[in-house]
Design an enzyme around this catalytic site. Sequence first.
Site, short mmCIF file in Angstrom:
data_model
loop_
_atom_site.label_atom_id
_atom_site.label_comp_id
_atom_site.label_asym_id
_atom_site.label_seq_id
_atom_site.Cartn_x
_atom_site.Cartn_y
_atom_site.Cartn_z
N HIS A 123 11.13 -23.81 15.56
CA HIS A 123 12.56 -24.08 15.41
C HIS A 123 13.01 -25.30 16.21
O HIS A 123 13.63 -26.22 15.67
CB HIS A 123 13.37 -22.87 15.87
CG HIS A 123 13.11 -21.63 15.09
ND1 HIS A 123 12.73 -21.64 13.77
CD2 HIS A 123 13.19 -20.32 15.43
CE1 HIS A 123 12.59 -20.39 13.34
NE2 HIS A 123 12.85 -19.58 14.34
N GLU A 138 19.45 -16.20 23.05
CA GLU A 138 19.71 -14.90 22.45
C GLU A 138 20.18 -13.95 23.54
O GLU A 138 19.68 -13.99 24.67
CB GLU A 138 18.45 -14.35 21.79
CG GLU A 138 17.93 -15.20 20.65
CD GLU A 138 16.66 -14.63 20.04
OE1 GLU A 138 16.75 -13.86 19.08
OE2 GLU A 138 15.57 -14.96 20.56
N ARG A 147 0.85 -1.19 0.00
CA ARG A 147 0.00 0.00 0.00
C ARG A 147 0.89 1.24 0.00
O ARG A 147 1.03 1.96 0.98
CB ARG A 147 -0.92 0.00 1.22
CG ARG A 147 -2.02 1.06 1.16
CD ARG A 147 -2.86 1.05 2.41
NE ARG A 147 -3.60 -0.19 2.56
CZ ARG A 147 -4.40 -0.46 3.60
NH1 ARG A 147 -4.54 0.41 4.56
NH2 ARG A 147 -5.04 -1.61 3.66
N LYS A 160 15.52 -15.03 25.76
CA LYS A 160 16.14 -13.76 25.41
C LYS A 160 16.90 -13.21 26.61
O LYS A 160 16.62 -13.56 27.75
CB LYS A 160 15.08 -12.77 24.93
CG LYS A 160 14.47 -13.15 23.59
CD LYS A 160 13.57 -12.06 23.05
CE LYS A 160 13.06 -12.41 21.66
NZ LYS A 160 14.15 -12.44 20.65
#
Length: 516
Positions: free
Chosen positions: A269, A245, A70, A367
């Site tokens: 995963h 992470e 868009r 994380k």
Amino acid sequence: MTSGPARVTPEENPLRHPDDKRLPRIAGPCSLVMFGVTGDLARKKLMPAIYDLANRGLLPPGFSLVGFARREWEDQDFAKIVHDSVRAHARTEFREEVWRSLAEGFRFVPGSFDDPEAFELLARTVRELDEQRGSGGNHAFYLSIPPAWFGPVCDQLQASGLSDPHPGTWRRVVVEKPFGHDLESAQELNTIVEKVFPADSVFRIDHYLGKETVQNLLALRFANQLFEPVWNSHYVDHVQITMAEDIGIGGRAGYYDEVGAARDVIQNHLLQLLALTAMEPPIAFTPRAVQAEKVKVLASVRLPEDLSTGTARGRYVAGWQGDEKVPGYLEEDGVDPGSRTETYAAVKLSVHTRRWAGVPFYLRAGKRLGKRVTEIAVMLKRAPHLPFTDTATEELGQNAIVIRIQPDEGVTLRFGSKVPGTQMEVRDVTMDFGYGASFTESSPEAYERLILDVLLGEPPLFPRHEEVELSWRILDPIIESWSRSRSVPEDYPAGTWGPPSADELLARDGRAWRLP
């Protein structure tokens, strides 16, 4: 007539033809239509991967890329976006002649995902590419968009005739994860997509399956007599699969707070890595043969009887990531202060097959952990008898085969060796294989391999809908158990290795997490 992309030599090319290694696997005449070209994934991964494929000489001379969004852009505006993305994120050298040849096939179609007129314009653009660029009627549609739009876009592709190939041609659709947020939504999405495209034409992207070391897991197991004889419950004590992470959620609060670590990583995963680790040898390295073995594993996975003690979840609080002070999850921009979303999840699973009876699989993801690492650690049982004194082996741990998926791709073997000296003292040592040190050619980025596989129609590692649904059957009871408990995730300081309950998960079995 334009000249094609510069060809690389076979020695430089890591994506070679499977039957003749002297030849590259070059896609035939085709185009790729990309929905969601304004997103981070398209700009940072998909567009650079397409350029890298062209730079390696793996795309046909008439390859075309159509952007749909868009935006009131012209073709040259879209080309500028791709150019900037390539210069910022491509992994191969920028070559002007390759870029000019590739850019001649760029087109842009403005419109919204539910606008029939925009899709009619897209259909005309695709037909023009067949005539002008020789696409041959072969077109792939990449849905790099939120799952809520899969249905409207597929309906529009069908209504405009874009999903229907002519005889001798193909149409394929590429779907990015997440594949739903639970079993019911995944089944709905699969029904929506597969009512428009045949199952063999649907490519569900899990970028982890395109990583070199994930694919090397199959080579490690099935091309070597060294490993497969011990790849079973007679010799394996347990398996740890880790995706850690060291970063926080960044600007993804709107997405992540609705999903959490288990849905974001474990459902796709890590369960895929479990399936590849535990699967039986396929009869051939073909899509159906590999997928059949993965489905058998996922169907045989069992949850712990007590989910309260067989799982762990946590949420990072403020702490130190290296020398940087970082905020906690609830302090991140856009996160609901009353959120119960986990940023760390761990679970103990078992695989009820003859090969793996009694061997626990521990999966963890999080994380703001100690370092960035993804690995599969196959921990072997201790030797049944050691003809040494206890003091000679007090620093001896378990033998281990560790497949490092990122960032330092390779394989590590850990075993005991005598310490130099007059006394008998045995200590753990490691033997390392690293991709960077062992091969002169560079590993392709995961999206390079996956996009090329889509254009070639070769989906050996793409998960089919059976795998997606089986993965949700495993995860849904865990999420429901956490929801019923009404408890909040356990705190862990940023920069550490997760909450205490994760350590207790293994300690109950007399084990401990491996420190990567």
